[in-house]
Motif scaffolding. Structure first.
Motif, PDB file in Angstrom:
ATOM      1  N   SER A 108       0.815  -1.081  -0.040  1.00  0.00           N
ATOM      2  CA  SER A 108       0.039   0.022   0.015  1.00  0.00           C
ATOM      3  C   SER A 108       0.611   1.181   0.016  1.00  0.00           C
ATOM      4  N   GLN A 109       2.078   1.055   0.316  1.00  0.00           N
ATOM      5  CA  GLN A 109       3.034   2.124   0.518  1.00  0.00           C
ATOM      6  C   GLN A 109       3.978   2.215  -0.804  1.00  0.00           C
ATOM      7  N   VAL A 110       3.610   1.308  -1.716  1.00  0.00           N
ATOM      8  CA  VAL A 110       4.592   1.311  -2.867  1.00  0.00           C
ATOM      9  C   VAL A 110       3.743   2.033  -4.001  1.00  0.00           C
ATOM     10  N   TYR A 111       4.271   3.080  -4.704  1.00  0.00           N
ATOM     11  CA  TYR A 111       3.469   3.806  -5.717  1.00  0.00           C
ATOM     12  C   TYR A 111       4.078   3.887  -7.023  1.00  0.00           C
ATOM     13  N   ILE A 112       3.477   3.715  -7.953  1.00  0.00           N
ATOM     14  CA  ILE A 112       3.669   3.605  -9.689  1.00  0.00           C
ATOM     15  C   ILE A 112       3.014   4.926 -10.378  1.00  0.00           C
ATOM     16  N   ASN A 113       3.774   5.586 -11.024  1.00  0.00           N
ATOM     17  CA  ASN A 113       3.384   6.549 -11.736  1.00  0.00           C
ATOM     18  C   ASN A 113       2.546   6.216 -13.049  1.00  0.00           C
ATOM     19  N   LEU A 114       1.606   5.720 -13.120  1.00  0.00           N
ATOM     20  CA  LEU A 114       0.840   5.198 -14.202  1.00  0.00           C
ATOM     21  C   LEU A 114      -0.792   5.944 -14.113  1.00  0.00           C
TER      22      LEU A 114
END
Length: 407
Positions: free
Chosen positions: A20-26
């Motif tokens: 939940s704290q890993v983000y992807i710019n998509l």
């Protein structure tokens, strides 16, 4: 077979919390946990879930209608494609996440596992380093670094206290933590735990209300709240408690003893959003409404003063309720009212039941949190905090539906 299915749900919830704290710019900033939900979504029997959980049908219908009017508003306002996609995907991922959680939350161990994984990930990999000395320089540090994992920890503790039939300790823990939050400048979190405490005390004592009792409770609560607020203001102005942010806000107010003025100062974006709504009340401004002329940003600067300059290409907005109206128009507002009123009604149905199951304090906290958030939190909360709140109510309303109400 059932044991294997439960173990699978527990594992999925553990993965969901950790990612939940890993983000992807998509198409904006997506959480890896959302992509996890998308991956497993085709494996779920949606028709079975819809039959088993009538409230899920209501929530999905409301969200689908919100998505439809959002698209209509974007077409009408000729919203840029990137912003339109971001706005629509907030709603789409909200629907997928709600279904994902509903599927996995049938076992209480899944709920606790999810909260535990959130606790671990926020404790170890918060936004900033875990350095207590920073509190002296930045009063927001406690709110941004500590509140997240402490909240999760208290939810888990409250679950096991209820399980051990020590439920009367939970309100005491909640109110102490509420006071700590107020002292350390995490006021909204403190208020949410205060409201949770009030609900738990009423529930534990099994107080039955009629019209007159509601009025008396309201008057007493209002008096106690205002006297507490006066004490809080005096201590902030004397620099006894609170941090720099609270002190700056209080000193900038015409009358710091007016709690509504403090609300106006602290959540000014919500009030600016309402002003923007009046400019386009029917169709709204479209997804991620742009502030092309900087008019609304200037209004924020005027309220905050020269020492707090805000420059944004988007209209300031800090309310799920008003955000839906701002982005999607009046029909979006009706959709969000339908969704939340349906879920809040479910909470009070659960509240009236005699049996107090271990997840009740968790449901109470998420509901109190959402009562505040729907008025004063960003619209993007629909895909972050909302799925947990909605799925807990949807699942445990049905699971304990046969529990009798107070006689």
């Amino acid at each position: 077979m059932k044991s294997k299915r439960n173990n699978k749900d527990i594992f999925l919830m553990f993965l969901s919390g950790l990612t939940s704290q890993v983000y992807i710019n998509l198409i904006g900033r997506l959480m890896l946990s959302e992509l996890l939900a998308v991956f497993f979504f085709p494996l779920f029997n949606l028709s079975t879930l819809l039959k088993s959980y009538p409230t899920l049908r209501k929530v999905l219908k409301g969200l689908m209608f919100l998505l439809l009017v959002q698209i209509l508003s974007d077409v009408y306002n000729e919203t840029e494609l990137s912003n339109a996609l971001r706005g629509c995907f907030v709603i789409v991922f909200s629907m997928i996440s709600v279904v994902f959680f509903v599927k996995c939350f049938g076992n209480e161990k899944s709920v606790i596992t999810y909260l535990f994984s959130l606790f671990v990930i926020q404790l170890l990999f918060g936004k900033v380093n875990l350095d207590v000395s920073v509190l002296e320089e930045n009063s927001n540090f406690f709110k941004t670094r500590f509140v997240g994992f402490i909240n999760m920890f208290l939810m888990i503790v409250s679950y096991y206290l209820y399980k051990k039939r020590l439920k009367r300790i939970v309100p005491l823990i909640f109110i102490i933590y509420s006071i700590i939050c107020l002292v350390l400048d995490a006021r909204s979190n403190g208020l949410i735990f205060f409201i949770s405490t009030l609900f738990l005390v009423i529930k534990n004592r099994r107080i039955k209300f009629n019209g007159m009792k509601y009025i008396v409770l309201f008057i007493i609560s209002s008096v106690v709240f205002y006297l507490s607020y006066i004490s809080y203001v005096n201590k902030v102005l004397s620099n006894s408690i609170g941090g720099s942010n609270a002190s700056i806000q209080m000193n900038a107010m015409n009358n710091p003893y007016n709690p509504f003025e403090l609300l106006y100062m602290g959540r000014k974006e919500a009030f600016i959003a309402f002003q923007a709504i009046l400019d386009k009340p029917v169709m709204g401004h479209g997804s991620w409404a742009e502030d092309k002329e900087g008019r609304y940003s200037n209004m924020i600067n005027s309220i905050a003063g020269r020492n707090h300059v805000v420059e944004s290409e988007y209209i300031p907005n800090h309310s799920v309720l008003l955000g839906a109206w701002l982005f999607s128009g009046i029909l979006g507002f009706f959709a969000i009212v339908y969704i939340f009123s349906s879920l809040f009604k479910v909470y009070f149905k659960i509240f009236k039941r005699y049996y107090e199951y271990p997840v009740f304090p968790i449901i109470t906290f998420t509901t109190a949190n959402m009562m505040w958030a729907v008025m004063f939190s960003p619209f993007g909360l629909l895909r972050t905090t909302f799925p947990l709140f909605a799925s807990l109510l949807i699942v445990y309303n049905e699971k304990y539906k046969l529990s009798k109400e107070y006689e």
